[in-house]
Write an enzyme that holds these catalytic residues in place. Structure first.
Site, PDB file in Angstrom:
ATOM      1  N   ARG A  37     -98.852 -13.054   7.571  1.00 46.99           N
ATOM      2  CA  ARG A  37     -99.843 -13.900   6.891  1.00 46.99           C
ATOM      3  C   ARG A  37     -99.400 -14.252   5.472  1.00 46.99           C
ATOM      4  O   ARG A  37     -99.557 -15.396   5.036  1.00 46.99           O
ATOM      5  CB  ARG A  37    -101.203 -13.195   6.867  1.00 46.99           C
ATOM      6  N   LYS A 199    -110.559  -4.078  24.235  1.00 48.49           N
ATOM      7  CA  LYS A 199    -111.974  -4.135  24.588  1.00 48.49           C
ATOM      8  C   LYS A 199    -112.423  -5.467  25.170  1.00 48.49           C
ATOM      9  O   LYS A 199    -112.127  -6.513  24.612  1.00 48.49           O
ATOM     10  CB  LYS A 199    -112.817  -3.870  23.341  1.00 48.49           C
ATOM     11  N   GLY A 356    -103.581 -10.654  15.558  1.00 50.12           N
ATOM     12  CA  GLY A 356    -102.853  -9.659  14.778  1.00 50.12           C
ATOM     13  C   GLY A 356    -101.968  -8.760  15.622  1.00 50.12           C
ATOM     14  O   GLY A 356    -100.754  -8.662  15.399  1.00 50.12           O
ATOM     15  N   GLY A 379    -109.227 -13.876  15.567  1.00 46.84           N
ATOM     16  CA  GLY A 379    -110.549 -14.383  15.941  1.00 46.84           C
ATOM     17  C   GLY A 379    -110.668 -15.892  15.807  1.00 46.84           C
ATOM     18  O   GLY A 379    -111.243 -16.564  16.672  1.00 46.84           O
TER      19      GLY A 379
HETATM   20  C1  3PG Z   1    -108.843 -11.458  10.819  1.00 46.14           C
HETATM   21  O1  3PG Z   1    -108.098 -10.518  10.557  1.00 46.14           O
HETATM   22  O2  3PG Z   1    -109.060 -11.834  11.980  1.00 46.14           O
HETATM   23  C2  3PG Z   1    -109.466 -12.204   9.681  1.00 46.14           C
HETATM   24  O3  3PG Z   1    -108.907 -11.789   8.469  1.00 46.14           O
HETATM   25  C3  3PG Z   1    -110.972 -12.025   9.672  1.00 46.14           C
HETATM   26  O4  3PG Z   1    -111.291 -10.684   9.496  1.00 46.14           O
HETATM   27  P1  3PG Z   1    -112.683 -10.135  10.057  1.00 46.14           P
HETATM   28  O5  3PG Z   1    -112.559 -10.118  11.547  1.00 46.14           O
HETATM   29  O6  3PG Z   1    -112.834  -8.744   9.459  1.00 46.14           O
HETATM   30  O7  3PG Z   1    -113.774 -11.062   9.588  1.00 46.14           O
END
Ligand code: 3PG
Ligand code: MG
Length: 416
Positions: A37, A199, A356, A379
């Protein structure tokens, strides 16, 4: 393409530029273990600095409940400095006197990182007063955090809607949207999706939506166990969400009704404990014993997935197959990744991956540069695939052209 303004239209010289980045990177023992990132944000940071802007980095990190030194952005700021090869100052707070003083000391072209915005609960609550405090620190807002764009938080949406700040998309934001749109807005068919990870619960909506949009849904990782349990297969002591068995059944029924294919493991690598190099063996999926824990897909399953990849034209991938962070339970993920990379390089497959854990697994497999595109988002990537409008993108579009009103919703991947 989306109607927002970019750095090309921004007047940056001498301006305090609030740059929303996603510094939510994996950190192990105080060290950044995957800097993807940060690397993606580097061009935006350096371009703003080189054009005489004062670069003020704004980001969340982790999910702290209030101020928590273990969730400080300080070590991440040090990593940013290392990656871009320039000094990066740090302010102990993201609003208030500490932030104001640090910004007042900046000269044109300087870079400053503010402390974790999630030290205030107002960030996630998108509190308007807090958003205005953030906005008051700058003259211009640039959002480079596609990976946080599925959140409507103070530091990415409130900061725009609660202020008059001119707002622009940064280079990483542009690159993500360009690449995803090009590869997936009207993808070559058939389309397969691999959805893995631990999950079902966190990806429930996604699975339900995706099954109607792709031709083949390949389910991997811990979540495959919940589906196997729904089919009445023995899963021993494997990770699974038994309360979601009915949901898994519904998703399989929906797939059947739509004539879509769901691919589940045929065999598994099992061990008695969740440890790297734990003694393990391969069993047929019907023969998982009561004390066995499924930690990876087996060789027949790998073959099955590769044969699917060989007959589809587009692959969307989120989530690893096995317990990829523990050797040798990364084998399934690595072999499938290698096959996807080879098909991509041969011009037979468009492959897009994100998330990630997925990016970490693909980096470890050394295939990242041989896939069509790898998103730094998790996400946000998934919500984008579902066709949802991301609030962090929408606010940029709305600010760029208020007369047109809110952005229209986009089509999901492969909508027909
Ligand atoms: C992620 O890592 O998907 C983003 O930085 C958002 O983080 P979060 O899911 O804690 O809102
Ligand atoms: Mg996340």
């Amino acid at each position: 393409m989306t109607g927002f303004r970019t750095l090309d239209q921004a007047d940056l010289k001498g301006k305090r530029v609030l740059l929303r980045v996603d510094l939510n990177v994996p950190v192990e023992n105080g060290r950044v273990s995957d800097a993807t990132r940060i690397e993606r944000h580097a061009p935006t940071m350096t371009q703003i600095a080189d054009r005489g802007g004062k670069v003020i980095l704004l980001s969340h990190f982790g999910r702290p409940k209030g101020r928590d030194p273990s969730q400080s952005l300080r070590p991440v700021a040090a990593e940013v400095a290392k990656i871009i090869g320039r000094p990066v100052a740090f302010a102990e707070d993201c609003v208030g006197p500490a932030a104001e003083a640090a910004i007042a000391r900046m000269r044109d072209g300087d870079i400053l990182c503010l402390e974790n915005t999630r030290f205030y609960k107002d960030e996630e609550a998108n509190d308007p007063v807090f958003a205005r405090k953030l906005a008051a620190l700058g003259d211009i807002f640039v959002d480079d955090a596609f990976s946080a764009a599925h959140r409507a938080h103070a530091s990415n949406t409130g900061i725009v809607s609660e202020s008059e700040l001119p707002a622009y998309a940064g280079r990483a934001m542009q690159a993500e949207l360009d690449a995803l749109t090009r590869a997936l807005d009207s993808p070559a068919r058939p389309v397969a999706a691999i959805v893995g990870g631990a999950k079902v619960s966190t990806k429930l909506d996604l699975l339900g939506n995706l099954v109607s949009k792709v031709d083949v849904l390949i389910i991997g990782g811990g979540m495959a166990n919940t589906f196997l349990a729904a089919l009445g297969k023995p899963i021993g002591t494997s990770l699974a969400e038994r309360e979601l068995v009915p949901t898994a059944r519904n998703i399989m029924d929906k797939a059947k009704g739509l004539g879509r294919e769901i691919v589940l493991p045929l065999d598994a690598v099992v061990a008695q404990k969740f440890e790297a190099h734990a003694p393990s063996r391969v069993v047929d999926i019907d023969n998982v014993g009561p004390s066995d824990m499924i930690l990876d897909i087996g060789p027949r399953s790998i073959e099955q997935v590769i044969s699917v990849l060989a007959r589809v034209k587009t692959l969307v991938w989120n989530g690893p197959f096995g317990a990829f962070e523990k050797e040798p339970f990364d084998t399934g993920t690595i072999e499938v990744a290698e096959a996807a990379a080879e098909l991509t390089q041969a011009g037979k497959l468009v492959s897009v991956a994100g998330g990630g854990d997925t990016v970490a697994a693909l980096n470890a497999a050394g295939v990242t540069s041989r896939l069509s595109y790898v998103s730094a988002a998790g996400g946000a990537f998934l919500e984008w695939l579902e066709g949802k409008v991301l609030p962090g993108v929408e606010v940029l579009t709305t600010r760029a052209d208020r007369k047109k009103g809110p952005a229209s919703s986009r089509r999901a991947v492969g909508s027909r």
